[in-house]
Design a protein around this motif. Structure first.
Motif, PDB file in Angstrom:
ATOM      1  N   LEU A  36      -4.943  -6.929   5.115  1.00  0.00           N
ATOM      2  CA  LEU A  36      -5.058  -6.786   3.663  1.00  0.00           C
ATOM      3  C   LEU A  36      -3.743  -7.074   2.940  1.00  0.00           C
ATOM      4  O   LEU A  36      -3.681  -7.925   2.056  1.00  0.00           O
ATOM      5  CB  LEU A  36      -5.543  -5.375   3.317  1.00  0.00           C
ATOM      6  CG  LEU A  36      -6.962  -5.037   3.774  1.00  0.00           C
ATOM      7  CD1 LEU A  36      -7.285  -3.587   3.441  1.00  0.00           C
ATOM      8  CD2 LEU A  36      -7.984  -5.979   3.142  1.00  0.00           C
ATOM      9  N   TYR A  37      -2.681  -6.347   3.277  1.00  0.00           N
ATOM     10  CA  TYR A  37      -1.407  -6.553   2.601  1.00  0.00           C
ATOM     11  C   TYR A  37      -0.298  -5.849   3.367  1.00  0.00           C
ATOM     12  O   TYR A  37      -0.547  -4.983   4.207  1.00  0.00           O
ATOM     13  CB  TYR A  37      -1.451  -6.031   1.152  1.00  0.00           C
ATOM     14  CG  TYR A  37      -1.399  -4.521   1.039  1.00  0.00           C
ATOM     15  CD1 TYR A  37      -0.199  -3.848   0.787  1.00  0.00           C
ATOM     16  CD2 TYR A  37      -2.556  -3.744   1.192  1.00  0.00           C
ATOM     17  CE1 TYR A  37      -0.149  -2.469   0.686  1.00  0.00           C
ATOM     18  CE2 TYR A  37      -2.517  -2.371   1.092  1.00  0.00           C
ATOM     19  CZ  TYR A  37      -1.312  -1.728   0.832  1.00  0.00           C
ATOM     20  OH  TYR A  37      -1.271  -0.354   0.750  1.00  0.00           O
ATOM     21  N   ARG A  38       0.933  -6.254   3.053  1.00  0.00           N
ATOM     22  CA  ARG A  38       2.116  -5.586   3.605  1.00  0.00           C
ATOM     23  C   ARG A  38       3.022  -5.178   2.446  1.00  0.00           C
ATOM     24  O   ARG A  38       3.234  -5.948   1.498  1.00  0.00           O
ATOM     25  CB  ARG A  38       2.882  -6.517   4.550  1.00  0.00           C
ATOM     26  CG  ARG A  38       2.102  -6.920   5.777  1.00  0.00           C
ATOM     27  CD  ARG A  38       2.971  -7.714   6.752  1.00  0.00           C
ATOM     28  NE  ARG A  38       3.477  -8.940   6.158  1.00  0.00           N
ATOM     29  CZ  ARG A  38       2.785 -10.067   6.074  1.00  0.00           C
ATOM     30  NH1 ARG A  38       1.543 -10.117   6.553  1.00  0.00           N
ATOM     31  NH2 ARG A  38       3.317 -11.154   5.518  1.00  0.00           N
ATOM     32  N   ILE A  52      -4.720  -1.227  -3.435  1.00  0.00           N
ATOM     33  CA  ILE A  52      -3.337  -1.160  -2.975  1.00  0.00           C
ATOM     34  C   ILE A  52      -2.744   0.102  -3.599  1.00  0.00           C
ATOM     35  O   ILE A  52      -2.369   0.096  -4.790  1.00  0.00           O
ATOM     36  CB  ILE A  52      -2.544  -2.417  -3.389  1.00  0.00           C
ATOM     37  CG1 ILE A  52      -3.207  -3.665  -2.791  1.00  0.00           C
ATOM     38  CG2 ILE A  52      -1.087  -2.315  -2.947  1.00  0.00           C
ATOM     39  CD1 ILE A  52      -2.537  -4.967  -3.174  1.00  0.00           C
ATOM     40  N   PRO A  53      -2.696   1.211  -2.850  1.00  0.00           N
ATOM     41  CA  PRO A  53      -2.266   2.491  -3.445  1.00  0.00           C
ATOM     42  C   PRO A  53      -0.907   2.419  -4.121  1.00  0.00           C
ATOM     43  O   PRO A  53      -0.688   3.072  -5.156  1.00  0.00           O
ATOM     44  CB  PRO A  53      -2.248   3.440  -2.238  1.00  0.00           C
ATOM     45  CG  PRO A  53      -3.216   2.844  -1.271  1.00  0.00           C
ATOM     46  CD  PRO A  53      -3.087   1.367  -1.439  1.00  0.00           C
ATOM     47  N   GLY A 109      -4.394  -3.381 -12.109  1.00  0.00           N
ATOM     48  CA  GLY A 109      -4.822  -2.040 -11.730  1.00  0.00           C
ATOM     49  C   GLY A 109      -4.707  -1.730 -10.253  1.00  0.00           C
ATOM     50  O   GLY A 109      -5.241  -0.718  -9.789  1.00  0.00           O
ATOM     51  N   GLY A 110      -4.042  -2.565  -9.510  1.00  0.00           N
ATOM     52  CA  GLY A 110      -3.820  -2.278  -8.100  1.00  0.00           C
ATOM     53  C   GLY A 110      -5.027  -2.488  -7.211  1.00  0.00           C
ATOM     54  O   GLY A 110      -5.078  -1.959  -6.101  1.00  0.00           O
ATOM     55  N   ARG A 111      -6.008  -3.271  -7.673  1.00  0.00           N
ATOM     56  CA  ARG A 111      -7.201  -3.514  -6.867  1.00  0.00           C
ATOM     57  C   ARG A 111      -7.478  -5.014  -6.766  1.00  0.00           C
ATOM     58  O   ARG A 111      -7.154  -5.782  -7.677  1.00  0.00           O
ATOM     59  CB  ARG A 111      -8.439  -2.810  -7.452  1.00  0.00           C
ATOM     60  CG  ARG A 111      -8.322  -1.303  -7.531  1.00  0.00           C
ATOM     61  CD  ARG A 111      -9.646  -0.665  -7.890  1.00  0.00           C
ATOM     62  NE  ARG A 111     -10.603  -0.746  -6.805  1.00  0.00           N
ATOM     63  CZ  ARG A 111     -10.672   0.136  -5.805  1.00  0.00           C
ATOM     64  NH1 ARG A 111      -9.833   1.147  -5.751  1.00  0.00           N
ATOM     65  NH2 ARG A 111     -11.585  -0.001  -4.863  1.00  0.00           N
TER      66      ARG A 111
END
Length: 345
Positions: free
Chosen positions: A133-135, A209-210, A236-238
């Motif tokens: 997903l992400y780093r 992405i918290p 919004g971090g999504r």
């Protein structure tokens, strides 16, 4: 040609993806494209109009003489299964012995449907869902903040987006008008948790992405890097997809997967290639003359494949190298390169 087919297995790029009808209601997604998203007439990997189809990895897999790959197309049943995954917006779980072309299938679809660079996530025993997903590099961010503070410039500290990079799965889920192609390679090498961890993302087509959700009130839009090396703006971090990606999960059949994952996938079992397919593969990579010269090696390979586990790329190595060696070295080289993969080490 069956008119319902979007992917035809002809090996020649075309605009068939534009004929793909809307998804079934239970697989419809409504992610909003970011303001800097590539328009539909641009290559999704580069964002440039009329960009070359695919990338160097695709060209290596399909062969520099890839116009001949059309001779190596899937059979009718394989075409039906691949197109079912496209229509239903479901991942395609491809199983089969090593060397049957499982991962090459993702490149063939991306090349023919002009869907840009294949996003590849090679699975190892340590792979976790977040890797795909992400780093977030928190350590580098802390170091840069300290450097800015020590220099008396705390207000010039870098933004959080500079330390977040979307992985291949995260990039594939970015909203766009065309699907990306994602290869999740050798899923059976993962630990026991990853197949279950994938379930919600594959079903919902989104993830959070918290680190960005926590700052969403003061930074509603954050620019991050994608797996393609391109900047996109997240809100919004999504991340929520619009066109669900064409996902190919490959497995050598070394383990069983949970029923919950299997019901979310379309399953395709690839049979070992026959003489026609092997010959076409050699032509695509090495040319007509090499295929004729390697005819005996192809027939020996097929005879051994009846009772041994051997891979097609071993055959390519043997045909390429034996072109430069004289008999009897040629025969011994072929035996050395095409060794059975199921023998005890």
């Amino acid at each position: 040609m069956n008119e319902w087919l979007i992917y035809r297995g002809v090996g020649v790029p075309h605009d068939g993806i534009t004929r793909l009808p809307p998804p079934p209601p239970w697989r419809a997604f409504d992610g909003e494209p970011p303001p800097d998203a590539a328009p539909s007439d641009e290559d999704p990997a580069t964002g440039e109009p009329d960009a070359p189809v695919g990338d160097s990895s695709t060209l290596r897999r399909l062969g520099s003489r890839r116009q001949d790959v059309r001779l190596d197309g899937p059979d009718a049943e394989e075409l039906d299964v691949i197109n079912a995954a496209l229509y239903l917006r479901r991942p395609l779980l491809v199983t089969g012995r090593p060397g049957t072309g499982k991962s090459t299938l993702a490149h063939a679809v991306a090349h023919e449907l002009k869907l840009g660079r294949v996003l590849r996530w090679p699975i190892v025993s340590r792979s976790g869902l977040q890797d795909g997903l992400y780093r977030y590099d928190a350590i580098a961010r802390l170091q840069d903040v300290q450097i800015a503070a020590n220099a008396g410039r705390p207000e010039q500290g870098p933004g959080i987006g500079d330390y977040i990079r979307l992985g291949p799965l995260g990039t594939a889920l970015l909203p766009g008008s065309r699907p990306r192609v994602l290869l999740i390679d050798e899923l059976d090498k993962s630990d026991i948790d990853l197949p279950n961890d994938l379930l919600n993302v594959l079903e919902e087509g989104e993830f959070a992405i918290p680190e960005l959700e926590r700052v969403a009130e003061r930074e509603p839009e954050v620019e991050v890097l994608t797996d393609d090396g391109r900047k996109v703006t997240l809100r919004g971090g999504r991340v929520r997809c619009r066109a669900f990606p064409f996902i190919v999960l490959t497995s050598n059949g070394e383990r069983d997967f949970p029923a919950a994952l299997l019901r979310r996938c379309i399953h395709l079992e690839l049979a070992p290639p026959d003489e026609k397919r092997l010959s076409a593969m050699v032509k695509a990579h090495l040319g007509e003359e090499a295929a004729e010269r390697g005819g005996e090696l192809i027939r020996e390979f097929l005879a051994r494949a009846q009772h041994e586990v051997i891979a097609a790329d071993q055959l390519l190595n043997a045909i390429f190298l034996t072109h430069y060696a004289a008999p009897p070295t040629r025969e011994s080289l072929a035996d050395l390169l095409v060794q059975r993969l199921d023998r005890a080490r």
